[in-house]
Design an enzyme around this catalytic site. Structure first.
Site, PDB file in Angstrom:
ATOM      1  CG  HIS A  17      41.847  39.346  38.698  1.00 41.93           C
ATOM      2  ND1 HIS A  17      40.608  39.472  38.106  1.00 41.93           N
ATOM      3  CD2 HIS A  17      42.745  39.352  37.670  1.00 41.93           C
ATOM      4  CE1 HIS A  17      40.749  39.565  36.794  1.00 41.93           C
ATOM      5  NE2 HIS A  17      42.023  39.483  36.498  1.00 41.93           N
ATOM      6  CE  LYS A  41      40.486  47.667  26.020  1.00 35.53           C
ATOM      7  NZ  LYS A  41      41.271  46.576  26.581  1.00 35.53           N
ATOM      8  NE  ARG A  88      45.330  34.606  32.519  1.00 37.80           N
ATOM      9  CZ  ARG A  88      44.351  35.343  31.985  1.00 37.80           C
ATOM     10  NH1 ARG A  88      43.113  35.160  32.391  1.00 37.80           N
ATOM     11  NH2 ARG A  88      44.600  36.236  31.052  1.00 37.80           N
ATOM     12  CB  SER A 125      37.502  39.176  33.446  1.00 42.45           C
ATOM     13  OG  SER A 125      38.261  39.396  34.598  1.00 42.45           O
TER      14      SER A 125
END
Ligand code: PNS
Length: 155
Positions: A17, A41, A88, A125
């Site tokens: 990030h 979440k 990615r 993450s």
């Protein structure tokens, strides 16, 4: 002046990030990091904590906000011209393309993709959290402030 927004969950921010935000800064006049605050979440870090971790890394050089609801509503409020996302993998590309089209449909705001730098393209993450939980080293995967914050959370 062109304003870019880098949105995400960032739970927690990783070196991937950081790479994305730094590269966006090199291209756009103003960059805003937008951290989603989604109470439904289960995040490890609160939105305020995730935003503060970016502030520790970037100081005053990058604006950091939190938002809930539609990203494009927040982007419009902030006068954003372009959303910037890192890609990615092909899976990222598929997912991000769908969101980019939806966001343009909703608001007219374009999304630009930056390929994640190869040296950090394997970092996510969720993997960082898993490695940390299982006692592996996350040095070099996240900024030092995030490494310390993760250690504290897992104590
Ligand atoms: O880091 P992530 O989890 O890939 O970030 C996804 C995020 C937060 C950018 C995305 O879920 C989002 O924009 N959520 C806000 C709700 C919204 O606008 N939904 C419609 C998107 S097409």
């Amino acid at each position: 002046m062109t304003t870019a927004m880098c949105p995400g969950s960032f739970d927690p921010p990783t070196n991937g990030h950081i790479d994305l935000v730094e590269r966006a800064r090199a291209v756009f006049d103003r960059v805003i990091v937008a951290v989603i605050d989604n109470p439904s979440k289960r995040h490890m870090f609160t939105a305020a904590e995730r935003a503060d971790l970016f502030r520790v890394v970037f100081g005053d050089t990058v604006e950091v906000t939190t938002f809930s609801g539609l990203l494009v509503d927040h982007a419009r409020e902030k006068g954003v011209d372009v959303i910037v996302k890192g890609i990615r993998t092909t899976a990222d590309h598929e997912y991000e393309t769908q969101m980019a089209h939806m966001n343009r449909h909703l608001s007219g705001i374009e999304t630009m993709f930056l390929p994640t730098s190869p040296d950090v393209s394997f970092i996510s993450s969720s993997l960082v959290k898993e490695v940390a939980r299982l006692g592996g080293s996350i040095t070099g995967l996240v900024p030092q402030a995030v490494e310390l914050a993760l250690k504290e959370k897992l104590q």
